[in-house]
Design a protein around this motif. Structure first.
Motif, mmCIF file in Angstrom:
data_model
loop_
_atom_site.group_PDB
_atom_site.id
_atom_site.type_symbol
_atom_site.label_atom_id
_atom_site.label_comp_id
_atom_site.label_asym_id
_atom_site.label_seq_id
_atom_site.Cartn_x
_atom_site.Cartn_y
_atom_site.Cartn_z
ATOM 1 N N ALA A 1 -29.651 40.409 -46.800
ATOM 2 C CA ALA A 1 -29.237 41.604 -47.537
ATOM 3 C C ALA A 1 -30.497 42.230 -48.111
ATOM 4 O O ALA A 1 -31.286 41.547 -48.772
ATOM 5 C CB ALA A 1 -28.259 41.240 -48.645
ATOM 6 N N VAL B 1 -23.853 48.383 -46.068
ATOM 7 C CA VAL B 1 -22.630 47.800 -46.580
ATOM 8 C C VAL B 1 -21.647 48.912 -46.938
ATOM 9 O O VAL B 1 -22.019 49.935 -47.515
ATOM 10 C CB VAL B 1 -22.934 46.928 -47.818
ATOM 11 N N GLY C 1 -20.126 43.395 -43.642
ATOM 12 C CA GLY C 1 -20.498 44.647 -44.282
ATOM 13 C C GLY C 1 -19.331 45.441 -44.814
ATOM 14 O O GLY C 1 -19.518 46.586 -45.254
#
Length: 364
Positions: A117, A145, A225
């Motif tokens: 991330a 995301v 996501g």
């Protein structure tokens, strides 16, 4: 033991290892610093560092480096191996620059997959993006995301409209608020008085938790996501975090629960952007319930690591320790890797206590 005596004993201790990576002025891609690395053990058992490397004009890439250890098992430096991600997608590029910044890397055990991330600095500001890998060397982007609206819109806002940073996944399955198996991600959305979520009284940037269905991700990893059920986890409380808090290392499972080394900022930020900021970034510790990470079992009243050495107090952004990676060495030792003044990367040994002290209310 009395509550006052338990609170007086520092439950977590950290000891600096030293500077493990500095920018190489002969490499154009990192002339403005190396900082804020993700960390993961590869399938080969080696420890890999994923530093944010900054080139001219604050243009950031995510590098790959192998950590070197001495005969006693102490980290001593790194071997550069190239780049995991370079800005190439529209959400990573903006006029005059862009960047892939501040990665956190988690090996999600039920998926047998590494998940990165990172903050993608695109035309709308920083947003959280994801990439996955099976070998820590080759990474495939999943894109930005999508913080999907909840079926019951408690907060009345679109979380995709916020700037967002400091994200990391938990490595194992946790309980969804409805009791089903889920994967969870911590993150730090930023809002103002004009767009604060309904029912939220704390405007200062805080740590949130969002979920995705394990079953959905097992069918298609891209479902990582697609996050729902967003909940505030921790707000700023203490003086050392009076401006904001944000996620730090990826969560590490300990006998006491999920250990999270997070960051807090204190000081002043002038309204005039031309004036220098006077901000100190420090690191704190929090422990979350193993099954339900929305339950905060412990939170440090004072920093476990604060700027002290020259590399931490002098640099591109002075007075900064910024934890972003953790390596569980076993036996109650966790090595924490962190950015130093936005210019270097350091390491520190953290000792996990046998027991948590009695929780105390915040002082502010």
């Amino acid at each position: 033991m009395s509550r006052s005596r338990a609170a007086a004993a520092p439950p977590f201790t950290m000891e600096r290892i030293g500077v493990l990576m500095s920018s190489d002025s002969t490499i154009a891609a990192e002339v403005e610093g190396v900082l804020n690395p993700g960390v993961a053990r590869g399938p080969d058992g080696e420890l890999y560092l994923f530093p944010r490397v900054v080139g001219k004009g604050n243009y950031s890439r995510i590098g790959v480096a192998r950590v070197r250890f001495d005969a006693s098992g102490e980290p001593t430096g790194v071997e550069r191996l190239g780049y995991a991600l370079e800005p190439s997608e529209p959400y990573e590029l903006r006029e005059g620059g862009g960047g892939c910044e501040d990665p956190r890397v988690t090996y999600i055990e039920p998926l047998r997959t590494y998940v990165m991330a990172y903050a993608a600095l695109g035309p709308t500001g920083p947003r959280i993006a994801l990439a996955v890998s099976e070998d820590v060397r080759s990474w495939r982007r999943l894109g930005l995301v999508d913080f999907q609206p909840d079926p019951d819109p408690v907060y009345g806002v679109e979380f995709d409209e916020y700037h967002n940073k400091d994200a990391a996944f938990f490595p194992q399955v946790v309980d969804h608020p409805d009791g089903s198996p889920a994967l969870a991600m911590i993150h730090r959305p930023a809002y103002t008085t004009q767009d604060i979520p309904h029912g939220v009284t704390e405007i200062r940037p805080s740590i949130w938790l969002s979920y995705c269905s394990l079953a959905d991700v097992e069918r298609d990893v891209s479902a990582l996501g697609q996050l729902r059920h967003h909940h505030p986890l921790m707000d700023p409380h203490e003086l050392w975090e009076e401006l904001r808090i944000g996620g730090g290392t990826q969560p590490v499972l300990t006998p006491q629960g999920w250990l999270l080394i997070y960051h807090g900022a204190a000081g002043t930020i002038p309204e005039d952007p031309k004036l220098p900021k006077r901000v100190v970034y420090s690191a704190g510790a929090a422990v979350l319930d193993r099954k339900d990470p929305l339950k905060v079992l412990y939170r440090s009243r004072s920093p476990v690591l604060a700027p002290q050495t020259r590399e931490e107090t002098e640099g591109v952004v002075p007075q900064v320790v910024f934890p972003t990676g953790a390596d569980d060495r076993g036996g109650g030792r966790i090595d924490v890797y962190y950015g130093m003044a936005d210019a270097f990367i350091g390491g520190a040994r953290l000792t996990v206590p046998d027991h948590l002290p009695y929780p105390e209310p915040p002082t502010a």
